[in-house]
Structure formats: structure tokens, C-alpha cells
Design a protein around this motif. Sequence first.
Motif, PDB file in Angstrom:
ATOM      1  N   GLY A  64     -12.085 -12.354  -4.429  1.00 13.81           N
ATOM      2  CA  GLY A  64     -12.056 -13.778  -4.127  1.00 13.81           C
ATOM      3  C   GLY A  64     -11.465 -14.102  -2.765  1.00 13.81           C
ATOM      4  N   SER A  65     -10.821 -13.131  -2.131  1.00 16.36           N
ATOM      5  CA  SER A  65     -10.297 -13.348  -0.784  1.00 16.36           C
ATOM      6  C   SER A  65     -11.452 -13.522   0.196  1.00 16.36           C
ATOM      7  N   VAL A  66     -11.162 -14.155   1.326  1.00 19.95           N
ATOM      8  CA  VAL A  66     -12.192 -14.450   2.315  1.00 19.95           C
ATOM      9  C   VAL A  66     -11.797 -13.856   3.662  1.00 19.95           C
ATOM     10  N   ASP A  67     -12.702 -13.066   4.251  1.00 18.24           N
ATOM     11  CA  ASP A  67     -12.524 -12.603   5.624  1.00 18.24           C
ATOM     12  C   ASP A  67     -13.006 -13.718   6.547  1.00 18.24           C
ATOM     13  N   ILE A  68     -12.129 -14.167   7.435  1.00 18.89           N
ATOM     14  CA  ILE A  68     -12.412 -15.276   8.341  1.00 18.89           C
ATOM     15  C   ILE A  68     -12.873 -14.717   9.685  1.00 18.89           C
ATOM     16  N   ASP A  69     -13.952 -15.280  10.232  1.00 24.49           N
ATOM     17  CA  ASP A  69     -14.489 -14.868  11.534  1.00 24.49           C
ATOM     18  C   ASP A  69     -15.108 -16.101  12.185  1.00 24.49           C
ATOM     19  N   THR A  70     -14.302 -16.860  12.956  1.00 24.22           N
ATOM     20  CA  THR A  70     -14.810 -18.090  13.557  1.00 24.22           C
ATOM     21  C   THR A  70     -15.022 -17.918  15.054  1.00 24.22           C
ATOM     22  N   ARG A  71     -15.969 -18.692  15.553  1.00 19.00           N
ATOM     23  CA  ARG A  71     -16.219 -18.813  16.986  1.00 19.00           C
ATOM     24  C   ARG A  71     -16.644 -20.241  17.255  1.00 19.00           C
ATOM     25  N   TYR A  72     -15.953 -20.879  18.210  1.00 16.47           N
ATOM     26  CA  TYR A  72     -16.316 -22.255  18.565  1.00 16.47           C
ATOM     27  C   TYR A  72     -15.853 -22.557  19.978  1.00 16.47           C
ATOM     28  N   THR A  73     -16.382 -23.639  20.539  1.00 17.44           N
ATOM     29  CA  THR A  73     -16.110 -24.018  21.921  1.00 17.44           C
ATOM     30  C   THR A  73     -15.482 -25.397  21.962  1.00 17.44           C
ATOM     31  N   ALA A  74     -14.566 -25.565  22.914  1.00 17.05           N
ATOM     32  CA  ALA A  74     -13.959 -26.867  23.173  1.00 17.05           C
ATOM     33  C   ALA A  74     -14.128 -27.184  24.656  1.00 17.05           C
ATOM     34  N   GLU A  80     -13.689 -28.535  31.488  1.00 19.17           N
ATOM     35  CA  GLU A  80     -13.453 -27.092  31.393  1.00 19.17           C
ATOM     36  C   GLU A  80     -13.791 -26.622  29.975  1.00 19.17           C
ATOM     37  N   TYR A  81     -14.494 -25.515  29.892  1.00 18.18           N
ATOM     38  CA  TYR A  81     -14.837 -24.956  28.588  1.00 18.18           C
ATOM     39  C   TYR A  81     -13.790 -23.928  28.165  1.00 18.18           C
ATOM     40  N   VAL A  82     -13.468 -23.953  26.881  1.00 18.05           N
ATOM     41  CA  VAL A  82     -12.562 -22.979  26.280  1.00 18.05           C
ATOM     42  C   VAL A  82     -13.245 -22.459  25.022  1.00 18.05           C
ATOM     43  N   HIS A  83     -13.407 -21.151  24.947  1.00 22.86           N
ATOM     44  CA  HIS A  83     -14.005 -20.513  23.775  1.00 22.86           C
ATOM     45  C   HIS A  83     -12.869 -19.963  22.921  1.00 22.86           C
ATOM     46  N   LEU A  84     -12.898 -20.282  21.632  1.00 23.94           N
ATOM     47  CA  LEU A  84     -11.888 -19.769  20.705  1.00 23.94           C
ATOM     48  C   LEU A  84     -12.568 -18.941  19.632  1.00 23.94           C
ATOM     49  N   ARG A  85     -11.896 -17.868  19.254  1.00 29.60           N
ATOM     50  CA  ARG A  85     -12.363 -16.997  18.175  1.00 29.60           C
ATOM     51  C   ARG A  85     -11.162 -16.708  17.294  1.00 29.60           C
ATOM     52  N   THR A  86     -11.339 -16.777  15.998  1.00 33.14           N
ATOM     53  CA  THR A  86     -10.258 -16.408  15.086  1.00 33.14           C
ATOM     54  C   THR A  86     -10.755 -15.316  14.153  1.00 33.14           C
ATOM     55  N   ALA A  87      -9.813 -14.498  13.708  1.00 35.01           N
ATOM     56  CA  ALA A  87     -10.097 -13.455  12.721  1.00 35.01           C
ATOM     57  C   ALA A  87      -8.897 -13.388  11.795  1.00 35.01           C
ATOM     58  N   GLY A  88      -9.154 -13.398  10.499  1.00 34.42           N
ATOM     59  CA  GLY A  88      -8.040 -13.351   9.566  1.00 34.42           C
ATOM     60  C   GLY A  88      -8.496 -13.288   8.126  1.00 34.42           C
ATOM     61  N   VAL A  89      -7.629 -13.794   7.253  1.00 32.49           N
ATOM     62  CA  VAL A  89      -7.890 -13.725   5.815  1.00 32.49           C
ATOM     63  C   VAL A  89      -7.323 -14.953   5.113  1.00 32.49           C
ATOM     64  N   ARG A  90      -8.060 -15.401   4.094  1.00 31.05           N
ATOM     65  CA  ARG A  90      -7.546 -16.421   3.177  1.00 31.05           C
ATOM     66  C   ARG A  90      -7.580 -15.804   1.781  1.00 31.05           C
ATOM     67  N   SER A  91      -6.424 -15.806   1.107  1.00 31.11           N
ATOM     68  CA  SER A  91      -6.344 -15.196  -0.211  1.00 31.11           C
ATOM     69  C   SER A  91      -5.418 -16.006  -1.100  1.00 31.11           C
ATOM     70  N   GLY A  92      -5.489 -15.718  -2.381  1.00 32.80           N
ATOM     71  CA  GLY A  92      -4.654 -16.395  -3.361  1.00 32.80           C
ATOM     72  C   GLY A  92      -5.156 -16.075  -4.754  1.00 32.80           C
ATOM     73  N   ASP A  93      -4.556 -16.727  -5.731  1.00 34.41           N
ATOM     74  CA  ASP A  93      -5.021 -16.480  -7.096  1.00 34.41           C
ATOM     75  C   ASP A  93      -6.398 -17.120  -7.281  1.00 34.41           C
ATOM     76  N   PRO A  94      -7.194 -16.613  -8.217  1.00 30.26           N
ATOM     77  CA  PRO A  94      -8.571 -17.088  -8.378  1.00 30.26           C
ATOM     78  C   PRO A  94      -8.691 -18.597  -8.603  1.00 30.26           C
ATOM     79  N   ALA A  95      -7.810 -19.186  -9.382  1.00 31.73           N
ATOM     80  CA  ALA A  95      -7.897 -20.624  -9.651  1.00 31.73           C
ATOM     81  C   ALA A  95      -7.691 -21.435  -8.367  1.00 31.73           C
ATOM     82  N   THR A  96      -6.754 -21.010  -7.543  1.00 35.53           N
ATOM     83  CA  THR A  96      -6.494 -21.703  -6.277  1.00 35.53           C
ATOM     84  C   THR A  96      -7.685 -21.583  -5.340  1.00 35.53           C
ATOM     85  N   LEU A  97      -8.241 -20.382  -5.214  1.00 34.15           N
ATOM     86  CA  LEU A  97      -9.383 -20.187  -4.332  1.00 34.15           C
ATOM     87  C   LEU A  97     -10.596 -20.979  -4.804  1.00 34.15           C
ATOM     88  N   GLU A  98     -10.794 -21.061  -6.114  1.00 33.84           N
ATOM     89  CA  GLU A  98     -11.896 -21.868  -6.655  1.00 33.84           C
ATOM     90  C   GLU A  98     -11.684 -23.353  -6.365  1.00 33.84           C
TER      91      GLU A  98
END
Length: 153
Positions: A64-74, A80-98
Motif C-alpha cells: 500500500g506504500s507509494v513510490d513518489i516521482d514528481t516532475r513539474y515546472t514553475a 525565470e523557469y525552475v524545474h523541480l523533481r521529487t523522489a520519495g515515499v508515502r506509507s502508513g497503515d492500510p486504513a489511512t492510505l485508503e
Amino acid sequence: MEPSVPGLEPAFDVDAALGPLQDHGMTRAGHRRIIPVAGGTIRGLFDAEILPGGADWQILREDGSVDIDTRYTARTADGEYVHLRTAGVRSGDPATLEALLRGEAVDPSRYYFRVAVYVETEAPRLQHLQQSVFVASAIREADAVRYRAYRVT
């Protein structure tokens, strides 16, 4: 000699508006979900508007955990353009994630949502952002993600 113990300095706040989740089902990489980034703001070491067109390319793990992989521009007010990328994880008990998946308000202390933040830009005044490591603790809302990025000292 010993290496110094890293510290954290507040750097910038991100408030990203999200579009509807696209569930691509089981792919060769795993259970793929894509969440479009629809806009938002960045405030702090630099101020910018998040442009539509980015996304979070997630992989939903069996637990139920989620691997995070974002890419976006501001874009700053000066264009001026700024490109941001994130990488990480979101986890928790199944009821919370649902509950998060259903768009319910969930106390952020009930789940773990951490990302590394990478910054790219050509803007001379923002070059220093590319010479640091940033980390963040994020909050998932029904149609947004919010986080404060910290520069690791």
C-alpha cells in the motif's frame, strides 16, 4: 576527523494543485498511477507559480506504500523557469492510505510522506539552489500536496 552532522534550514513552501488520479493498473514497473500537477505556488527563497503540465508518476507497492516521482515546472514573476523533481515515499497503515486515496482529510501524523527535492534552473540569481540538497515532509490533501522544503546544511 569526523564529518559534520547535517542540519536543516527552511528554504521554500510548495502548494501544488492536483488533477484527477489516473489509474493505469499493473504495468511492467508495477501498479502505476499518474496524478497531474495542475498549478500552485512556491514561496520562500524564490517565489514562483507552478505551471500546469507536470505530474506524479507513482508506483503503488503491494503493502500500500507509494513510490513518489514528481516532475513539474514553475515560473517566477521575472519569467525565470525552475524545474523541480521529487523522489520519495508515502506509507502508513492500510486504513489511512485508503482514506487518503478517497480524498479524506487525514492528520499528517498518521502517515509518512517524505521526499528529496531536486532543483534545476538557468536563472543566474537562482543557481545556488542547484548546489544544495533539499528534503521535505509533505501533506496529501484531496486535490493538493503541500510541503516545506529544507536545505540540508
